[in-house]
Motif scaffolding. Structure first.
Motif, short mmCIF file in Angstrom:
data_model
loop_
_atom_site.label_atom_id
_atom_site.label_comp_id
_atom_site.label_asym_id
_atom_site.label_seq_id
_atom_site.Cartn_x
_atom_site.Cartn_y
_atom_site.Cartn_z
N UNK A 126 -3.63 -1.66 -26.74
CA UNK A 126 -2.59 -2.32 -25.68
C UNK A 126 -2.32 -2.63 -24.96
N UNK A 127 -1.34 -3.51 -24.92
CA UNK A 127 -0.70 -5.51 -24.29
C UNK A 127 0.51 -4.78 -23.54
N UNK A 128 0.60 -4.88 -22.21
CA UNK A 128 1.86 -5.20 -21.61
C UNK A 128 1.28 -3.69 -20.78
N UNK A 129 0.56 -2.95 -20.77
CA UNK A 129 0.16 -1.71 -20.53
C UNK A 129 0.72 -1.63 -18.78
N UNK A 130 1.20 -0.33 -18.10
CA UNK A 130 1.70 -0.29 -16.81
C UNK A 130 1.63 1.45 -16.54
N UNK A 131 1.06 2.09 -15.53
CA UNK A 131 1.23 3.61 -15.61
C UNK A 131 1.38 3.60 -14.63
N UNK A 132 3.07 4.88 -14.31
CA UNK A 132 2.82 4.52 -12.64
C UNK A 132 2.50 6.81 -12.76
N UNK A 133 0.72 6.89 -11.96
CA UNK A 133 0.23 8.05 -12.45
C UNK A 133 1.41 9.47 -11.23
N UNK A 134 1.09 10.24 -11.49
CA UNK A 134 1.89 11.29 -10.65
C UNK A 134 1.91 10.86 -9.30
N UNK A 135 2.15 11.09 -8.31
CA UNK A 135 2.55 10.57 -7.55
C UNK A 135 4.70 11.74 -7.15
N UNK A 136 4.94 11.98 -5.50
CA UNK A 136 5.83 12.22 -5.06
C UNK A 136 6.76 10.97 -4.07
N UNK A 137 5.97 9.78 -4.00
CA UNK A 137 6.61 9.12 -3.55
C UNK A 137 8.05 8.42 -4.34
N UNK A 138 9.73 8.15 -3.67
CA UNK A 138 10.16 6.97 -4.43
C UNK A 138 10.64 5.93 -3.84
N UNK A 139 10.73 4.71 -5.10
CA UNK A 139 10.02 4.11 -4.03
C UNK A 139 9.48 2.91 -4.48
N UNK A 140 8.80 3.72 -5.48
CA UNK A 140 7.49 2.17 -5.84
C UNK A 140 8.12 1.94 -7.29
N UNK A 141 7.19 0.53 -7.99
CA UNK A 141 7.49 -0.34 -8.74
C UNK A 141 6.82 -0.75 -9.16
N UNK A 142 5.83 -0.55 -10.70
CA UNK A 142 4.64 -1.79 -11.33
C UNK A 142 5.19 -2.12 -12.49
N UNK A 143 4.76 -3.81 -11.96
CA UNK A 143 5.02 -3.95 -13.60
C UNK A 143 3.98 -5.20 -13.99
N UNK A 144 3.49 -5.05 -15.78
CA UNK A 144 2.73 -5.39 -16.30
C UNK A 144 3.18 -6.29 -17.18
N UNK A 145 3.19 -7.87 -17.59
CA UNK A 145 3.16 -8.96 -17.86
C UNK A 145 1.98 -8.41 -19.37
N UNK A 146 2.59 -9.19 -20.88
CA UNK A 146 1.65 -9.17 -21.54
C UNK A 146 0.28 -10.37 -20.91
N UNK A 147 -0.85 -9.16 -21.99
CA UNK A 147 -2.02 -10.94 -21.28
C UNK A 147 -2.18 -11.90 -22.86
N UNK A 148 -1.70 -10.80 -23.79
CA UNK A 148 -1.95 -11.63 -25.13
C UNK A 148 -0.22 -12.73 -25.79
N UNK A 149 -1.18 -13.55 -26.21
CA UNK A 149 0.34 -14.69 -27.07
C UNK A 149 0.14 -14.16 -28.37
N UNK A 150 1.29 -14.36 -28.93
CA UNK A 150 2.18 -14.19 -30.39
C UNK A 150 0.26 -13.85 -30.91
#
Length: 512
Positions: free
Chosen positions: A67-91
């Motif tokens: 499960x590569x480049x996975x990002x999860x925003x858990x349940x929240x009431x807050x706006x203005x949040x950003x998460x970023x996940x690059x791939x950890x695996x090469x081709x």
């Protein structure tokens, strides 16, 4: 019913050309404009989002290593949040891991570059929303896949999957609902290469004729007005009865560009999956097929969340094998129909999910191999928003039995349960009072379950073939914090080989 190669060529062309542009459903200008929150702020909505580049499930069990480049925003009431996940695996790593995980080598079928996933919660004026995005730099699908069977090669650059769920009090799209979604697929460039002996079927001819293209154009980037393209695709589907799945004998099926949306008075959810491949060489519906998903994005917004949001993960097991270092292992599997309490709760109603049949995972014990088989998996939960900022929840993970024949081990009647209560300004109560159960632990035909078993007790067993001792911990609390806890009913460890957590759950009540 299996499609012929001629039909597969036609469907491939339809699917590939169908991506020429941005196929968007239920898109509104308002949703497109609502992109970034100027600052973090507490809203009246529960928001969650998930995106990843690759995911593989084998026999209904997730291979988390892939499960590569996975990002999860858990349940929240807050706006203005950003998460970023690059791939950890090469081709090359992705290709190698896919080859190891799937029952058929798909190295000649799929070539993809690393991807990037992002999630964000936003407000723009009166609009509140949550969005998930995955972008794969380039992907190539097709060629000779098995037993001299070839399908057209689809080359896509900059493939983007977007899932946007939002609340628009002005109901700009006029559908009578204030919640809405916008799910889409976009890309920078697309090419379709037919096999040397590929057959141009009637469906492909119809597509080319309506778009004003020739067969030579299929080897170039396709660029046509989106309206004409959508009308053409709809005509082809209506007249030819084609779906969005290509069946390949000896391999399985390929689905390109699927999405979903659900909108109600209390919330909305959206999802986009760029590519899904089911690898099932036998063609039998035996539950052992491998499922590969690429470019996945999902989001959900809901209300009311007056007292906070519920964060939870409930699953049958978490399995890690052949550890390399802390939090790094060669194989990580888990899931099995994973459930979660909705951000807003269930209004106090109990929800139960039973997983039918048995599920098996490979243990890969050096010199022994072996499988672990789980039966009787069931999850249940309920949660309620209450007056004066209070909330409560219940989460439970149950397992009928786990059998590992190669170790002579069987564990019966496993369950973990956590009840939580939230009061304003206080630490969430209940995380220090989990409830665990186990009916029996059998090794080599004899019960090794001690009397008066207590939380935290460790039971030892010897694996003669390995000349090594294994350890079973009852009621293992992984972590506790201000909002809840993470735990498993049973933890089995053979040092240096594997760790299995059974009856796994995590539950929190989060104020913002």
């Amino acid at each position: 019913m299996k499609k012929s190669l001629k039909r597969a060529v036609a469907v491939s062309a339809v699917c590939a050309a169908g991506l020429a542009g941005t196929l968007t459903t239920q898109t509104t200008a308002t949703a497109d404009e609502a992109r970034k929150a100027p600052a973090k702020e507490i809203t009246d909505f529960g928001m969650t989002a998930l995106a990843y580049g690759t995911k593989v499930g084998v026999g209904g069990v997730d291979v988390k290593t892939l499960k590569d480049a996975k990002t999860l925003q858990a349940c929240t009431r807050t706006s203005g949040l950003e998460r970023r996940a690059p791939s950890l695996l090469s081709t090359d790593q992705i290709t190698a891991l896919l080859g190891d995980a799937l029952p058929v080598d798909v190295a000649e079928l799929i070539h993809l570059s690393p991807s990037t996933s992002t999630t964000e919660t936003y407000t723009n004026g009166n609009i509140t929303g949550v969005k998930a995005i995955n972008t794969i730099a380039d992907i190539q699908l097709g060629g000779e896949v098995i037993d001299n069977i070839s399908i057209p090669t689809i080359k896509i650059e900059g493939l983007k999957s977007v899932a946007d769920s939002f609340y628009d009090p002005a109901d700009t799209d006029g559908d009578g609902k204030k919640f809405g979604t916008a799910e889409s697929f976009g890309f920078g460039d697309l090419k379709l290469l037919l096999p040397e002996d590929g057959v141009i079927g009637e469906t492909l001819n119809l597509l080319l004729e309506n778009l004003g293209l020739s067969t030579e154009d299929l080897n170039e980037a396709i660029n046509v007005p989106l309206g004409i393209l959508v009308d053409t695709l709809q005509q082809i589907i209506d007249t030819a009865g084609l779906g969005d799945v290509i069946e390949i004998p000896g391999l399985g099926s390929i689905g390109l560009g699927s999405s979903f949306a659900k909108v109600g008075n209390g919330g909305a959810s959206s999802g986009a999956n760029a590519l899904q491949i089911e690898v099932n060489p036998s063609g039998e519906e035996n539950g052992h097929a491998a499922l590969l998903k690429l470019g996945y994005a999902q989001s959900r917004i809901s209300a009311p969340v007056t007292s906070g949001v519920f964060r939870s993960t409930i699953m049958g097991l978490d399995f890690k094998a052949l550890p390399l270092a802390d939090d790094v292992e060669l194989l990580h599997m888990g899931g099995i129909g994973t459930q979660a309490i909705p951000c807003e709760g269930t209004a106090g109603k109990k929800v139960t999910k039973a997983i039918e049949g048995a599920r098996s995972i490979p243990l890969n014990i050096p010199g022994l191999g072996g499988l672990a088989t789980l039966t009787g998996i069931e999850y249940s939960y309920k949660a309620k928003q209450m007056a004066r900022g209070r909330a409560k929840s219940m989460a439970k993970s149950s397992l009928g039995s786990l059998e590992i024949p190669v170790l002579g081990l069987e564990i019966q009647g496993i369950s973990s349960r956590l009840n939580l209560k939230k009061f304003p300004g206080e630490r969430v109560r209940g995380s220090n009072k989990p409830k665990f159960k186990v009916l029996d632990i059998i090794h080599n035909g004899e019960s090794i379950l001690p009397q008066n078993l207590r939380i935290g007790d460790v039971i030892e067993f010897v694996v003669d073939e390995l000349e090594q001792t294994g350890f079973i911990t009852f009621g293992k609390v992984k972590s506790r914090n201000y909002y809840g806890a993470k735990m498993s009913a049973i933890a089995i460890t053979i040092p240096g080989l594997f760790d299995i957590d059974l009856g796994w759950l995590e539950s929190q009540i989060y104020p913002k």
